[in-house]
Design an enzyme around this catalytic site. Structure first.
Site, PDB file in Angstrom:
ATOM      1  CD  GLU A 164      -1.372  -2.121   2.397  1.00 49.36           C
ATOM      2  OE1 GLU A 164      -0.149  -2.355   2.438  1.00 49.36           O
ATOM      3  OE2 GLU A 164      -2.211  -2.723   3.092  1.00 49.36           O
ATOM      4  CG  ASP A 166       3.351  -3.956   5.771  1.00 53.76           C
ATOM      5  OD1 ASP A 166       2.464  -4.721   6.195  1.00 53.76           O
ATOM      6  OD2 ASP A 166       3.102  -2.833   5.281  1.00 53.76           O
TER       7      ASP A 166
HETATM    8  N1  SAM Z   1      -1.342  -5.331   6.515  1.00 52.00           N
HETATM    9  C1  SAM Z   1      -1.127  -6.533   5.891  1.00 52.00           C
HETATM   10  C2  SAM Z   1      -1.789  -7.718   6.476  1.00 52.00           C
HETATM   11  O1  SAM Z   1      -2.694  -7.538   7.253  1.00 52.00           O
HETATM   12  O2  SAM Z   1      -1.449  -8.854   6.151  1.00 52.00           O
HETATM   13  C3  SAM Z   1       0.062  -6.658   5.050  1.00 52.00           C
HETATM   14  C4  SAM Z   1      -0.088  -5.656   3.953  1.00 52.00           C
HETATM   15  S1  SAM Z   1       0.869  -5.596   2.530  1.00 52.00           S
HETATM   16  C5  SAM Z   1      -0.381  -5.328   1.299  1.00 52.00           C
HETATM   17  C6  SAM Z   1       1.421  -7.232   2.193  1.00 52.00           C
HETATM   18  C7  SAM Z   1       2.339  -7.282   0.986  1.00 52.00           C
HETATM   19  O3  SAM Z   1       3.252  -8.374   1.103  1.00 52.00           O
HETATM   20  C8  SAM Z   1       1.622  -7.489  -0.368  1.00 52.00           C
HETATM   21  O4  SAM Z   1       1.736  -6.320  -1.137  1.00 52.00           O
HETATM   22  C9  SAM Z   1       2.353  -8.680  -0.982  1.00 52.00           C
HETATM   23  O5  SAM Z   1       2.529  -8.574  -2.378  1.00 52.00           O
HETATM   24  C10 SAM Z   1       3.663  -8.671  -0.216  1.00 52.00           C
HETATM   25  N2  SAM Z   1       4.397  -9.953  -0.237  1.00 52.00           N
HETATM   26  C11 SAM Z   1       3.921 -11.203  -0.023  1.00 52.00           C
HETATM   27  N3  SAM Z   1       4.897 -12.109  -0.159  1.00 52.00           N
HETATM   28  C12 SAM Z   1       6.040 -11.433  -0.449  1.00 52.00           C
HETATM   29  C13 SAM Z   1       7.386 -11.823  -0.718  1.00 52.00           C
HETATM   30  N4  SAM Z   1       7.760 -13.112  -0.732  1.00 52.00           N
HETATM   31  N5  SAM Z   1       8.298 -10.850  -0.972  1.00 52.00           N
HETATM   32  C14 SAM Z   1       7.932  -9.535  -0.986  1.00 52.00           C
HETATM   33  N6  SAM Z   1       6.661  -9.115  -0.766  1.00 52.00           N
HETATM   34  C15 SAM Z   1       5.722 -10.040  -0.496  1.00 52.00           C
END
Ligand code: SAM
Length: 302
Positions: A89, A159
């Site tokens: 985000e 995050d």
């Molecule tokens: N607030 C959140 C929750 O409640 O779970 C987390 C928010 S944020 C949108 C999570 C982000 O982690 C996503 O944009 C996703 O694409 C990213 N993500 C997931 N796996 C990942 C990885 N292996 N490496 C980097 N980013 C990752």
């Protein structure tokens, strides 16, 4: 398009859900890694949903993002380089960039679809943070990024989506991953991660905290109630300096000294509440001896 009486159901565990009335679906898209949706919920407004889980809503995202960033930041002395892994985000980025000591903030998210959604619909979250000249955005798996990385960071913030089976994120809660994080952390650096919900998944919360303790030698946890998540949310920290015992007065003084104004959730009083962990959760953490590993990773119940 208005979809009155259209419902989104978020399953918190296999035996309970929270049903949200949806007013509008802005866009939904299946990316290479996950199903991404941007909707308008009647109660919480614009909301990002990934793989059926609310990531954040415009009306209460500040609770999660301020909890993830500021307690750690206040425990460190003038960090200059930060790494955020995940954080699609741009709101964690927004909170980190409040600190003038940073010369560079690298954000590594695996999914360019989430970033496109954020840039297109979520200005109230990132508030221009992607355009800040200190920001470097990388689209890559956090594990791959850290395997290749040769730089040192003073702050590393994770995050990530919850560790669900088959998600791109579950391996980023294991001891192998935290060892990679440790290798990229400067001597006086600290880390924070979202640590799932002690209300719905006390096992993953306590295993994540214990895995950090196993790798870094200690860990601290805080909890905040996030209405859109319908329960307490957990955060786990490692800092070479203690976070939880900071007095309310010290937190307020440090925020002022560092020029951090306009927070909506975190201050000295909130710090005290975040780190006043209820007794049954403290007991659970004290008795925890499992760690999350590549061979035996922890998942949230699904
Ligand atoms: N607030 C959140 C929750 O409640 O779970 C987390 C928010 S944020 C949108 C999570 C982000 O982690 C996503 O944009 C996703 O694409 C990213 N993500 C997931 N796996 C990942 C990885 N292996 N490496 C980097 N980013 C990752």
């Amino acid at each position: 398009m208005i979809y009155r009486w259209h419902w989104f159901i978020e399953w918190q565990t296999p035996s309970e859900f929270h049903a949200h009335e949806i007013e509008r679906v802005y866009q939904e898209q299946k990316s290479k890694y996950q199903e991404v949706k941007l909707v308008e919920l009647t109660r919480f407004g614009k909301s990002l949903i990934i793989d059926g889980k609310i990531q954040s809503t415009v009306s209460d995202e500040f609770i999660y993002h301020e909890s993830l960033v500021h307690p750690l930041m206040l425990s460190l002395r003038d960090p200059e380089r930060a790494l955020i892994i995940g954080g699609g985000e741009g709101a964690t980025l927004r909170e980190v960039l409040r600190y003038n000591s940073f010369k560079e903030v690298v954000m590594v998210d695996i999914d360019d679809v989430v970033i496109e959604f954020a840039k297109k619909y979520m200005a109230q979250w990132h508030k221009g943070a992607f355009e800040d000249k200190r920001t470097k955005l990388v689209i890559e798996d956090g594990i791959e990024y850290l395997r290749k990385n040769k730089d040192e960071f003073d702050v590393i913030i994770l995050d990530l989506t919850d560790p669900m089976k088959d998600s791109p994120s579950y391996k980023l809660y294991t001891s192998t991953f935290y060892e990679l994080v440790k290798d990229s952390l400067s001597h006086n650096g600290g880390i924070s991660t979202q640590a799932t919900s002690p209300s719905f998944s006390i096992d993953s919360f306590s295993v994540i905290s214990n895995t950090i303790r196993h790798v870094f030698g200690k860990s601290e946890v805080g909890v905040s109630f996030v209405p859109a998540f319908d329960g307490l949310w957990g955060f786990a920290f490692y800092s070479p300096n203690s976070i939880s015992p900071m007095s309310q007065e010290r937190v307020d003084r440090l925020l002022e000294e560092k020029g951090i104004n306009g927070l909506q959730y975190y201050d000295g009083t909130t710090h005290y509440s975040m780190f006043s962990i209820p007794k049954y959760i403290r007991k659970y953490l004290e008795n925890e001896n499992r760690i999350s590993t590549d061979d035996n990773p922890i998942y949230v119940p699904a």
